[in-house]
Structure formats: structure tokens, C-alpha cells
Write a protein that holds these residues in place. Structure first.
Motif, short mmCIF file in Angstrom:
data_model
loop_
_atom_site.label_atom_id
_atom_site.label_comp_id
_atom_site.label_asym_id
_atom_site.label_seq_id
_atom_site.Cartn_x
_atom_site.Cartn_y
_atom_site.Cartn_z
N PHE A 1 0.83 -1.21 0.00
CA PHE A 1 0.00 0.00 0.00
C PHE A 1 0.86 1.26 0.00
N VAL A 2 0.30 2.32 -0.55
CA VAL A 2 0.87 3.67 -0.45
C VAL A 2 -0.22 4.57 0.11
N ASP A 3 0.10 5.27 1.18
CA ASP A 3 -0.86 6.17 1.82
C ASP A 3 -1.00 7.43 0.96
N MET A 4 -2.17 7.61 0.38
CA MET A 4 -2.39 8.76 -0.49
C MET A 4 -2.34 10.08 0.27
N ALA A 5 -2.68 10.02 1.56
CA ALA A 5 -2.67 11.25 2.36
C ALA A 5 -1.24 11.80 2.47
N LEU A 6 -0.28 10.91 2.68
CA LEU A 6 1.11 11.35 2.76
C LEU A 6 1.60 11.88 1.42
N ARG A 7 1.23 11.16 0.35
CA ARG A 7 1.64 11.62 -0.98
C ARG A 7 1.00 12.97 -1.30
N HIS A 8 -0.29 13.09 -0.96
CA HIS A 8 -0.98 14.35 -1.23
C HIS A 8 -0.35 15.49 -0.45
N LYS A 9 0.00 15.21 0.81
CA LYS A 9 0.63 16.24 1.65
C LYS A 9 1.96 16.67 1.06
N ALA A 10 2.75 15.70 0.59
CA ALA A 10 4.05 16.02 -0.01
C ALA A 10 3.87 16.80 -1.30
N GLU A 11 2.86 16.42 -2.09
CA GLU A 11 2.61 17.13 -3.35
C GLU A 11 2.18 18.57 -3.09
N VAL A 12 1.32 18.75 -2.06
CA VAL A 12 0.87 20.11 -1.72
C VAL A 12 2.05 20.95 -1.24
N ALA A 13 2.91 20.37 -0.39
CA ALA A 13 4.07 21.10 0.11
C ALA A 13 5.00 21.48 -1.03
N LEU A 14 5.21 20.54 -1.97
CA LEU A 14 6.07 20.82 -3.12
C LEU A 14 5.48 21.92 -3.99
N ARG A 15 4.17 21.84 -4.24
CA ARG A 15 3.52 22.84 -5.08
C ARG A 15 3.58 24.22 -4.44
N GLN A 16 3.36 24.27 -3.12
CA GLN A 16 3.43 25.56 -2.42
C GLN A 16 4.84 26.13 -2.46
N SER A 17 5.82 25.26 -2.30
CA SER A 17 7.21 25.71 -2.37
C SER A 17 7.53 26.26 -3.75
N GLU A 18 7.08 25.54 -4.78
CA GLU A 18 7.32 26.01 -6.15
C GLU A 18 6.61 27.33 -6.41
N GLU A 19 5.40 27.48 -5.87
CA GLU A 19 4.65 28.72 -6.06
C GLU A 19 5.36 29.89 -5.39
N ARG A 20 5.87 29.64 -4.16
CA ARG A 20 6.61 30.72 -3.47
C ARG A 20 7.87 31.11 -4.25
N PHE A 21 8.57 30.10 -4.76
CA PHE A 21 9.77 30.39 -5.54
C PHE A 21 9.41 31.18 -6.80
N ALA A 22 8.35 30.72 -7.49
CA ALA A 22 7.96 31.40 -8.74
C ALA A 22 7.54 32.84 -8.47
N LYS A 23 6.80 33.08 -7.38
CA LYS A 23 6.37 34.44 -7.08
C LYS A 23 7.57 35.33 -6.75
N ALA A 24 8.49 34.81 -5.92
CA ALA A 24 9.68 35.58 -5.58
C ALA A 24 10.53 35.85 -6.81
N PHE A 25 10.62 34.86 -7.71
CA PHE A 25 11.39 35.00 -8.93
C PHE A 25 10.79 36.08 -9.83
N ARG A 26 9.48 36.03 -10.01
CA ARG A 26 8.83 36.99 -10.93
C ARG A 26 8.83 38.41 -10.38
N LEU A 27 8.57 38.57 -9.09
CA LEU A 27 8.38 39.89 -8.53
C LEU A 27 9.68 40.55 -8.07
N SER A 28 10.77 39.83 -8.08
CA SER A 28 12.03 40.42 -7.63
C SER A 28 12.43 41.59 -8.52
#
Length: 498
Positions: free
Chosen positions: A249-276
Motif C-alpha cells: 500500500f501507499v498512503d495517499m494522504a502522505l503523498r498528497h501532503k508532499a505534493e501540496v508542500a512541493l507545489r506551495q514551495s514552487e509557487e513561493r519560488f515562482a512568485k519571488a522569482f517573478r516579482l524580484s
């Protein structure tokens, strides 16, 4: 001798002849529990050479060999297979680990069954222990058990004959909150790990055909009444000669949490990159192709994005000095990061900008990249040059300044001179400064010695100290070093030498 006795002895001899060459171990006992005979396989399975080494009877046997069950519990003496058959019991598939009392380092795993042979009157005539050496199988199973338990991925094993769970690892218990007792022996109908599977018909077919169940999403019921979204897969295997299915088994909750954290991190990087407000560029580390730039980069250098994206930095050619670009990327490849390296950048319209470049290594979509930040220091450089120019003007007529003030002004000029090698003028002693000043006048060591009234060896020592402190290696380098810093102009000489 009676006919019955002769018949019994004849039967035993025939029985011994039949079983002597069998691969299974066989031990024959009298009804009084005396050990009569054993074949070669049985002796080998006990690590002995002759029947007498097994003991005269069942009681002696229990003192010479220690038995444990596979769960490592000690087998009580009255439960030894030889004791049980001595009481006339018949049994099959008793699994025990046997160790010789004479050599605790040697052990075997036996699968034992019994046979009671009766005479014409139905009375026990011979007691037989039949054993199979399953040591290799037990070792393999033990390795599997350790691997299965150590596997961090949640898993359990279902016996296909009755669809009951026979093994579960800690990962599954931790993920679901079930206890081992709640799982082991439970039917797959009671704990349906494939409930709400996205392709349940395929699951049923795979179970019937005993083939691999491909990965699919399912809903797993939890003991507290809740449920958990999982990815489940099944792999057929044989365990204890029984067809089973290993579910992982793979716990989808853990995968979803990791995917959300990764997406949020990428969004923060992209915003900082664009607005700098500072120009930023990302390029591939291997080919230096530009992957992305921010608006500040396009605005500052005047390039449209179409002339930058997907183009190599060498082709864009916005770093004014080709050698500086080569050195910059060589250093970045070697160290992985750079901090405020002065580089002159050329705009699309040909205008030049002084920049301090900082860079680092980042991974984007599994690709190693370089991130370059360009800080425009043109105004700061212009201010520094103006300051240096003012200092040079002041130092043209420094006769009315004290030596200390002149040295401080020289230091300011030195600090604001870009990337000049060597140490500081103030690192030198007073005598070393006098020596440096006379070197700048073009005097040789002997002439310096005569002018300062010093021994030639002393002058040579001072010259060596000057070279070491200023990180220079010749008289010509010393002269250039001093002139670049505005030292020892014609209006100023060491005291007493004007």
C-alpha cells in the motif's frame, strides 16, 4: 522362538531394508520407548554417526537434544515428538528446531510426523518417527520474515485458499491503527483492502487467476470507523507451500501532503522569482541554455524574452568580457555557488552596466541548473570612481598631510579599486614602507641599503617581507602595486628622502 516373534523380527528387517536408503530420516522405537534403529538420513539430521548416539531410549534422547518451536519457545520434554510417539500418538507436520546438547552451534529444522505399526492383535508393535530436514527452507523463510517486517511500506499477506490474512507488517498497522490480532486470521471479506477499488472486476479476475494485481486506488476502512485513500497492488507468492497474495500500500494522504508542500514551495519560488526587482536568470548547468528570466532581467538588459529563452548565454553574449564569462561558469561548476563577483554586462542597445553577480545551483524538474542574480552597481561604481579620483587629486600635493592620513587615503583608494591583488599598505612596518618607496624609485638593493644606511642582507629581508605581505613576486609587481594605489608620487617620498 514363537512364530509371532519370528514374524515381528522378519517384518522389522524388511522394514529397515526398505527405509534405509530413504532421504527422509526414520527412527524406530519399541513400544517400551527404546530406540531400536535409525537410518543414515536420521543420523545425519542429528549430527551423529551411530544409533547409540541418539540415546538408548526416548528419555535419553530428550537429554541429548534440545528442541524449540519456530516461535523460539522451548518444547517441553513430554511434547517432544519422540515422547509423543512413545505414548502411541500419531501426528503430522510438527515443526521443531533441534540443537545438539554436545554442540550448541549446530542446529537443524525438522518437520516431523509419526506412525504407529500394530501387530495382528492391534497392539503397538513398532513406533516410527519420520522427519524431513527443512533447515534451508526455514532459513529462507526467516530471511523473508525479517525483510517483510523491516519493509517500511505497509503490507499484508492473504492466503488464497480461504482468503484469510496470515501476515501483516508494522507499516500496515501504523498506517491503519489496527492491531496484529485484528488482522491475522481475519477474512478478506471482513477487512476488504480492495473496497472501492477503481477496477474491482479486474481485481476479482486477478485473484481467481492468481496473477499480479496492478496498482490502483482504493478505500481502506479503519478500525475507528473512518477510511483512508490508498494505492494498493497485489503480488502472488507461495508461502509454506500455499498460494498467497502479497498486498502492498501507499498512503495517499502522505503523498498528497508532499505534493501540496512541493507545489506551495514552487509557487513561493515562482512568485519571488517573478516579482524580484533584481534581474535573475536560470540556465541549465550542462549546456547554459536559458530556461527562464524574470521581468527585471528583460527590463534592465532590454532584451525581449524570445531572444533569451532557449538560447545559450554564450549566444546572447550579454557578458561584456568573454573570458570573464568563462571564468565565472568554471568557478560556478567547481564550487556550486558564487558571491558578488564583479562583471560588466552589455545591454541589447550596447550600453554597459556594472553588476555584482551572485549565483547558486538549484534542481528544477530533476535538472541541475544555475541561478544567477545580477545586482546593478553602476551608480555605486561611479561614486567609488569619483571618490578615488578625488583622493588622487588630494594626494598629488600631500606635503601638508601627516603620514597616517596619507596611508588611510591610500587604503580607501585600495579598497575601492576592483579586484586588486595583495595585502594592505598598513600591513607593512615603517622600514618596509621606506624600502618599498625606494624600490618604486627604481633603486637596487645595494642602493637602498646605502640610502637607508642598512646592511644589504637586512634590505633583502625587508624586500622579502614586502613581497610576502603584499602577495607580489618581483620589483616590477611592487612598482605596479604601489602606482595602482597612488603611492609614492613625485610629490611625496619617505621622510628624509624628498
Amino acid at each position: 522362538m514363537s512364530q509371532d516373534v519370528l514374524a515381528t523380527e522378519t517384518n522389522r528387517r524388511q522394514l529397515q531394508q526398505i527405509i534405509a536408503g530413504l532421504s527422509d530420516g526414520v527412527i524406530l522405537l519399541d513400544p517400551d520407548r527404546s530406540i531400536l534403529w535409525a537410518n543414515e538420513a536420521a543420523l545425519t539430521m542429528h549430527g551423529v554417526e551411530q544409533v547409540s548416539d541418539l540415546g538408548a531410549n526416548a528419555e535419553a534422547y530428550t537429554k541429548r537434544f534440545a528442541l524449540r518451536y519456530r516461535n523460539n519457545h522451548v518444547v517441553p520434554v513430554d511434547s517432544y515428538p519422540i515422547s509423543r510417539v512413545g505414548r502411541g500418538e500419531t501426528f503430522s507436520d510438527v515443526l521443531v528446531e533441534l540443537t545438539s546438547a554436545a554442540d550448541a552451534e549446530r542446529s537443524w529444522v525438522h518437520r516431523v510426523r509419526s506412525l504407529v505399526l500394530a501387530d495382528n492383535h492391534g497392539e503397538p508393535e513398532s513406533l516410527v518417527l519420520i522427519m524431513d530436514d527443512v533447515t534451508d527452507w526455514a532459513s529462507a523463510e526467516q530471511r523473508f520474515e525479517k525483510t517483510f517486517a523491516a519493509n517500511p511500506a505497509p503490507a499484508l499477506i492473504c492466503r488464497l485458499s480461504d482468503l484469510r490474512y496470515i501476515k501483516v507488517n508494522p507499516g500496515f498497522l501504523e498506517m491503519t491503527g489496527y492491531t496484529r490480532d485484528q488482522v491475522i486470521g481475519t477474512s478478506a471479506y471482513e477487512l476488504d483492502v480492495l473496497e472501492q477499488a477503481e477496477n474491482r472486476d479486474l481485481v476479482k479476475q486477478c485473484l481467481r487467476e492468481r496473477v499480479t494485481i496492478p496498482q490502483m486506488q482504493a478505500e481502506l476502512r479503519l478500525p475507528d470507523g473512518g477510511s483512508k485513500q490508498v494505492i494498493v497492488a497485489g503480488q502472488p507468492l507461495e508461502l509454506n507451500d500455499e498460494a498467497c497474495m502479497l498486498f502492498s500500500f501507499v498512503d495517499m494522504a502522505l503523498r498528497h501532503k508532499a505534493e501540496v508542500a512541493l507545489r506551495q514551495s514552487e509557487e513561493r519560488f515562482a512568485k519571488a522569482f517573478r516579482l524580484s526587482p533584481v534581474p535573475i536568470l536560470i540556465c541549465g548547468a550542462a549546456d547554459h541554455l536559458v530556461l527562464d528570466v524574470n521581468e527585471a532581467f528583460l527590463d534592465t538588459l532590454g532584451f525581449p524574452s524570445g531572444e533569451v529563452l532557449g538560447i545559450s548565454i554564450a549566444q546572447i553574449d550579454f557578458i561584456d568580457d568573454k573570458n570573464a564569462r568563462i571564468r565565472l561558469f568554471a568557478a560556478l561548476e567547481k564550487t556550486g555557488s558564487l558571491d558578488r563577483i564583479d562583471v560588466r554586462v552589455r545591454r541589447k542597445d550596447g550600453g554597459l552596466i556594472d553588476c555584482a553577480v551572485s549565483a547558486g545551483t538549484v534542481t528544477i524538474q530533476d535538472r541541475r541548473c544555475f541561478l544567477l542574480v545580477l545586482m546593478d552597481i553602476t551608480e555605486r561604481r561611479r561614486t567609488e570612481l569619483e571618490l578615488v579620483s578625488a583622493i588622487e587629486e588630494v594626494m598629488k600635493d600631500a606635503t601638508w598631510f601627516s603620514r597616517t592620513l596619507i596611508e588611510k587615503l591610500a587604503n580607501v583608494k585600495s579598497v575601492n579599486s576592483a579586484q586588486l591583488p595583495g595585502g594592505s599598505f598598513t600591513d607593512l612596518t615603517a622600514r618596509e614602507r621606506d624600502v618599498l618607496g625606494l624600490i618604486c624609485e627604481g633603486l637596487a638593493d645595494k642602493e637602498v641599503a646605502a640610502r637607508l644606511k642598512l646592511a644589504p642582507n637586512t634590505v633583502r629581508n625587508h624586500v622579502a617581507a614586502v613581497y610576502s605581505k603584499l602577495d607580489i613576486h618581483s620589483r616590477s609587481e611592487a612598482i605596479v602595486w604601489a602606482r595602482e594605489r597612488g603611492l609614492f608620487s613625485s610629490e611625496w617620498r619617505p621622510k628624509g628622502q624628498r
